[in-house]
Write a protein that holds these residues in place. Structure first.
Motif, PDB file in Angstrom:
ATOM      1  N   HIS A 157      66.812 107.020  95.980  1.00  0.00           N
ATOM      2  CA  HIS A 157      66.235 106.839  94.648  1.00  0.00           C
ATOM      3  C   HIS A 157      64.971 107.972  94.918  1.00  0.00           C
ATOM      4  O   HIS A 157      64.349 107.863  93.421  1.00  0.00           O
ATOM      5  N   GLU A 158      64.093 107.795  95.179  1.00  0.00           N
ATOM      6  CA  GLU A 158      63.158 108.516  95.079  1.00  0.00           C
ATOM      7  C   GLU A 158      63.344 110.337  93.955  1.00  0.00           C
ATOM      8  O   GLU A 158      62.556 110.555  93.493  1.00  0.00           O
ATOM      9  N   SER A 159      63.842 110.540  95.073  1.00  0.00           N
ATOM     10  CA  SER A 159      64.262 112.219  94.956  1.00  0.00           C
ATOM     11  C   SER A 159      64.883 112.203  93.849  1.00  0.00           C
ATOM     12  O   SER A 159      64.712 113.227  92.451  1.00  0.00           O
ATOM     13  N   ALA A 160      65.772 110.864  93.215  1.00  0.00           N
ATOM     14  CA  ALA A 160      66.967 110.944  91.948  1.00  0.00           C
ATOM     15  C   ALA A 160      65.192 111.557  90.696  1.00  0.00           C
ATOM     16  O   ALA A 160      65.087 111.943  89.870  1.00  0.00           O
ATOM     17  N   ARG A 161      64.626 110.301  90.876  1.00  0.00           N
ATOM     18  CA  ARG A 161      62.992 109.851  89.594  1.00  0.00           C
ATOM     19  C   ARG A 161      62.088 111.933  89.934  1.00  0.00           C
ATOM     20  O   ARG A 161      61.974 112.144  88.657  1.00  0.00           O
ATOM     21  N   LEU A 162      61.964 112.452  91.300  1.00  0.00           N
ATOM     22  CA  LEU A 162      61.619 113.129  91.116  1.00  0.00           C
ATOM     23  C   LEU A 162      62.308 114.457  90.120  1.00  0.00           C
ATOM     24  O   LEU A 162      61.857 115.163  89.335  1.00  0.00           O
ATOM     25  N   GLY A 163      63.037 114.339  90.483  1.00  0.00           N
ATOM     26  CA  GLY A 163      64.459 115.341  89.823  1.00  0.00           C
ATOM     27  C   GLY A 163      64.156 114.813  88.001  1.00  0.00           C
ATOM     28  O   GLY A 163      64.356 116.272  87.856  1.00  0.00           O
ATOM     29  N   ARG A 164      64.491 113.402  87.700  1.00  0.00           N
ATOM     30  CA  ARG A 164      64.654 113.667  86.495  1.00  0.00           C
ATOM     31  C   ARG A 164      63.116 113.566  85.907  1.00  0.00           C
ATOM     32  O   ARG A 164      62.921 113.993  84.577  1.00  0.00           O
ATOM     33  N   LEU A 165      61.452 113.354  86.695  1.00  0.00           N
ATOM     34  CA  LEU A 165      60.569 113.830  85.686  1.00  0.00           C
ATOM     35  C   LEU A 165      60.494 115.372  85.721  1.00  0.00           C
ATOM     36  O   LEU A 165      59.931 115.434  85.156  1.00  0.00           O
ATOM     37  N   VAL A 166      61.212 116.201  86.641  1.00  0.00           N
ATOM     38  CA  VAL A 166      61.059 117.580  86.556  1.00  0.00           C
ATOM     39  C   VAL A 166      61.610 117.980  85.340  1.00  0.00           C
ATOM     40  O   VAL A 166      61.821 118.732  84.329  1.00  0.00           O
ATOM     41  N   ARG A 294      56.331  97.521  87.592  1.00  0.00           N
ATOM     42  CA  ARG A 294      57.926  98.518  87.135  1.00  0.00           C
ATOM     43  C   ARG A 294      58.820  99.778  86.122  1.00  0.00           C
ATOM     44  O   ARG A 294      59.887  99.573  86.523  1.00  0.00           O
ATOM     45  N   SER A 295      57.747 100.222  85.914  1.00  0.00           N
ATOM     46  CA  SER A 295      58.273 101.961  85.756  1.00  0.00           C
ATOM     47  C   SER A 295      59.036 102.364  86.490  1.00  0.00           C
ATOM     48  O   SER A 295      59.661 103.020  86.865  1.00  0.00           O
ATOM     49  N   ARG A 296      58.092 102.553  88.108  1.00  0.00           N
ATOM     50  CA  ARG A 296      58.494 102.679  89.222  1.00  0.00           C
ATOM     51  C   ARG A 296      60.183 102.155  89.638  1.00  0.00           C
ATOM     52  O   ARG A 296      60.888 102.795  90.546  1.00  0.00           O
ATOM     53  N   ALA A 297      59.909 101.238  89.343  1.00  0.00           N
ATOM     54  CA  ALA A 297      61.219 100.548  90.330  1.00  0.00           C
ATOM     55  C   ALA A 297      62.501 101.173  89.645  1.00  0.00           C
ATOM     56  O   ALA A 297      63.709 100.388  89.772  1.00  0.00           O
ATOM     57  N   THR A 298      62.414 100.734  87.875  1.00  0.00           N
ATOM     58  CA  THR A 298      63.586 100.827  87.182  1.00  0.00           C
ATOM     59  C   THR A 298      63.208 102.572  87.338  1.00  0.00           C
ATOM     60  O   THR A 298      64.647 103.037  86.643  1.00  0.00           O
ATOM     61  N   GLY A 299      62.956 103.429  88.478  1.00  0.00           N
ATOM     62  CA  GLY A 299      63.403 104.594  88.434  1.00  0.00           C
ATOM     63  C   GLY A 299      62.333 105.748  86.920  1.00  0.00           C
ATOM     64  O   GLY A 299      62.765 106.833  86.700  1.00  0.00           O
ATOM     65  N   GLY A 300      61.291 105.619  86.401  1.00  0.00           N
ATOM     66  CA  GLY A 300      60.606 105.429  85.264  1.00  0.00           C
ATOM     67  C   GLY A 300      59.986 106.634  85.109  1.00  0.00           C
ATOM     68  O   GLY A 300      59.250 106.471  86.324  1.00  0.00           O
ATOM     69  N   THR A 301      59.177 107.624  84.059  1.00  0.00           N
ATOM     70  CA  THR A 301      58.797 108.295  84.344  1.00  0.00           C
ATOM     71  C   THR A 301      57.658 108.701  83.807  1.00  0.00           C
ATOM     72  O   THR A 301      56.610 109.275  83.644  1.00  0.00           O
ATOM     73  N   GLY A 302      57.796 107.705  82.227  1.00  0.00           N
ATOM     74  CA  GLY A 302      56.310 107.877  81.186  1.00  0.00           C
ATOM     75  C   GLY A 302      56.432 108.804  80.458  1.00  0.00           C
ATOM     76  O   GLY A 302      55.571 108.917  79.755  1.00  0.00           O
ATOM     77  N   LEU A 303      57.572 109.536  80.836  1.00  0.00           N
ATOM     78  CA  LEU A 303      57.987 110.867  79.873  1.00  0.00           C
ATOM     79  C   LEU A 303      59.504 110.575  78.543  1.00  0.00           C
ATOM     80  O   LEU A 303      59.390 110.689  77.625  1.00  0.00           O
ATOM     81  N   GLY A 304      59.696 109.257  78.499  1.00  0.00           N
ATOM     82  CA  GLY A 304      60.358 108.987  77.883  1.00  0.00           C
ATOM     83  C   GLY A 304      60.466 109.010  76.416  1.00  0.00           C
ATOM     84  O   GLY A 304      61.071 109.414  75.046  1.00  0.00           O
ATOM     85  N   LEU A 305      59.135 108.286  76.152  1.00  0.00           N
ATOM     86  CA  LEU A 305      58.987 107.686  74.838  1.00  0.00           C
ATOM     87  C   LEU A 305      58.598 109.195  74.022  1.00  0.00           C
ATOM     88  O   LEU A 305      58.203 109.469  73.259  1.00  0.00           O
ATOM     89  N   ALA A 306      57.757 109.705  74.954  1.00  0.00           N
ATOM     90  CA  ALA A 306      56.892 110.678  74.645  1.00  0.00           C
ATOM     91  C   ALA A 306      58.457 112.419  73.913  1.00  0.00           C
ATOM     92  O   ALA A 306      57.455 112.647  72.946  1.00  0.00           O
ATOM     93  N   ILE A 307      58.815 112.079  73.692  1.00  0.00           N
ATOM     94  CA  ILE A 307      60.147 113.680  73.773  1.00  0.00           C
ATOM     95  C   ILE A 307      60.564 112.393  72.760  1.00  0.00           C
ATOM     96  O   ILE A 307      60.928 113.249  71.717  1.00  0.00           O
ATOM     97  N   VAL A 308      60.499 110.994  72.887  1.00  0.00           N
ATOM     98  CA  VAL A 308      61.683 110.984  71.632  1.00  0.00           C
ATOM     99  C   VAL A 308      60.947 110.798  70.516  1.00  0.00           C
ATOM    100  O   VAL A 308      61.276 111.694  69.117  1.00  0.00           O
ATOM    101  N   LYS A 309      59.437 110.494  70.554  1.00  0.00           N
ATOM    102  CA  LYS A 309      57.990 111.144  69.206  1.00  0.00           C
ATOM    103  C   LYS A 309      58.575 112.516  68.859  1.00  0.00           C
ATOM    104  O   LYS A 309      58.424 112.193  67.895  1.00  0.00           O
ATOM    105  N   HIS A 310      58.726 113.465  69.817  1.00  0.00           N
ATOM    106  CA  HIS A 310      58.585 114.927  69.117  1.00  0.00           C
ATOM    107  C   HIS A 310      59.770 114.920  68.880  1.00  0.00           C
ATOM    108  O   HIS A 310      59.672 115.739  67.841  1.00  0.00           O
ATOM    109  N   ILE A 311      61.043 114.270  69.718  1.00  0.00           N
ATOM    110  CA  ILE A 311      62.444 114.605  68.730  1.00  0.00           C
ATOM    111  C   ILE A 311      62.479 114.365  67.213  1.00  0.00           C
ATOM    112  O   ILE A 311      62.547 114.828  66.347  1.00  0.00           O
ATOM    113  N   ALA A 312      62.106 113.021  67.472  1.00  0.00           N
ATOM    114  CA  ALA A 312      61.592 111.856  65.355  1.00  0.00           C
ATOM    115  C   ALA A 312      60.841 113.501  64.771  1.00  0.00           C
ATOM    116  O   ALA A 312      60.975 113.879  64.072  1.00  0.00           O
TER     117      ALA A 312
END
Ligand code: ADP
Length: 356
Positions: A157-166, A294-312
């Motif tokens: 789980h942690e390594s998947a999250r790390l991969g997603r973060l990168v 909660r974000s950790r538990a769900t595997g969140g990185t805190g970057l998802g919405l920043a990415i959405v905003k940039h794309i918008a």
């Protein structure tokens, strides 16, 4: 000096000051006054800033041009004024000084430094967790096979999250202008929706959450299909992650026409935990999470919405949210319904103030 010359000098963004051999300002343009390189106390004659005078003294003494960069505290408000100052000796003991405002460049550098510090911190946490888990796993291998399996699962789980973060960090830095937006192309909204439904099926069914799509069909937006799919997937994944089991997420599309510019809305509505009003303005910031645990538990990185905003924004659109705690949230992506004009071709960092 002619008034035409004064007009030209006053039109410049750089501050220009010429001091005579007694440090008296004999030529000052508007930008220099604005920057506070020259000040006027009540009733007294104009006087150069102490720093400007000491620069002039040095340059006069050895005749060598000097360039310095400094932060001048502002009398009135906010951040210090960053200036790049160049002082050149002229004949007769006069010194010419030009100063460019580099406040914005300094701010960008500061943001970048903060970002690097944040990234290092965010990477350190999962790496630390992985080390501990690996040690625990080694310990438990012989003694407690059941625990060993648990540790191995957490390592996964942690390594998947790390991969997603990168990969999200890479995505974000790509979006932030290192590479320009690919040529905008017509993209069928139905295709985006189909792809999003496909990619969110697994996390959805794991929580018995149905993602239902409704609204207008046959719409077209302009931009990059991959980026648009990424943006909507991020919104739907969040909707699933921040909702209880057995709820519904709805993905709806519509075409809004107003006076001259129509736009397309893609809305993601959930029946989830909602967002506190005090957090709502911050959720699009990099690494912001309303609830870290909660974000950790769900595997969140805190970057998802920043990415959405940039794309918008890259697409000449925007993303908004309406939310009620305990009831649910609706994120709305608004995109122009026709090819954006030349303005879109500018990298997002280019902003030109004033009236054209
Ligand atoms: P994360 O990887 O933590 O989900 P995001 O940038 O995607 O990071 O979201 C930032 C924060 O915004 C989340 O940690 C969460 O607190 C909040 N958030 C995002 N989407 C939702 C939603 N649909 N419902 C409730 N809170 C949300």
């Amino acid at each position: 000096m002619g008034s035409a010359m004064t007009e030209i000098l006053d039109a410049l963004l750089v501050g220009v000051v010429v001091l005579d051999d007694t440090d008296r300002p004999v030529l000052v343009n508007a930008a220099a006054r604005e920057m506070g390189l020259v000040r006027q106390r009540q009733g007294a004659a104009e006087e150069a800033h102490t720093i400007v005078r000491s620069l002039a003294t040095q340059v006069r003494r050895n005749g060598v041009t000097r360039v310095v960069e400094l932060d001048l505290p502002r009398l009135t408000h906010g951040d210090p004024l960053g200036v790049n100052v160049r002082a050149v000796a002229l004949d007769g003991g006069r010194v010419a000084i030009e100063a460019a405002d580099v406040t914005e460049a300094h701010r960008v550098a500061r943001v970048r430094r903060d970002f690097v510090a944040n990234v290092s911190h965010e990477l350190k946490t999962p790496v630390g967790a992985l080390q501990l888990l690996a040690e625990a796993l080694l310990d438990a291998t012989d003694k407690d096979p059941a625990a060993a399996i648990r540790f191995a699962e957490r390592i996964k789980h942690e390594s998947a999250r790390l991969g997603r973060l990168v990969s999200e960090l890479l995505e974000l830095s790509r979006l932030q202008g290192a590479e320009p937006l690919p040529e905008p192309e017509p993209v069928e909204v139905d295709k985006i929706v189909a792809e999003v439904l496909d990619r969110t099926k697994t996390p959805g069914s794991a929580k018995h959450i149905e993602v239902a799509s409704r609204g207008a069909r046959g719409l077209t937006v302009y931009g990059n299909e991959n980026q648009l799919v990424t943006a909507v997937v991020n919104l739907v994944e969040n909707a699933i992650a921040y909702s209880p089991e057995n709820t519904t997420v709805s993905l709806s599309t519509r075409h809004l026409t107003d006076a001259d510019t129509g736009y397309i809305e893609i809305a993601v509505e959930d029946q989830g935990i909602g967002i506190e009003p005090r957090d709502i303005d911050r959720i699009f910031e990099r690494f912001f999470r309303a609830d870290r645990a909660r974000s950790r538990a769900t595997g969140g990185t805190g970057l998802g919405l920043a990415i959405v905003k940039h794309i918008a924004t890259n697409h000449g659109g925007r993303v908004d949210v309406v939310s009620t705690v305990g009831v649910g949230s609706t994120f709305t992506l608004r995109l122009p319904a026709r090819p954006a004009d030349a303005a879109l071709a500018l990298p997002p960092s280019v902003e030109i103030g004033g009236t054209p």
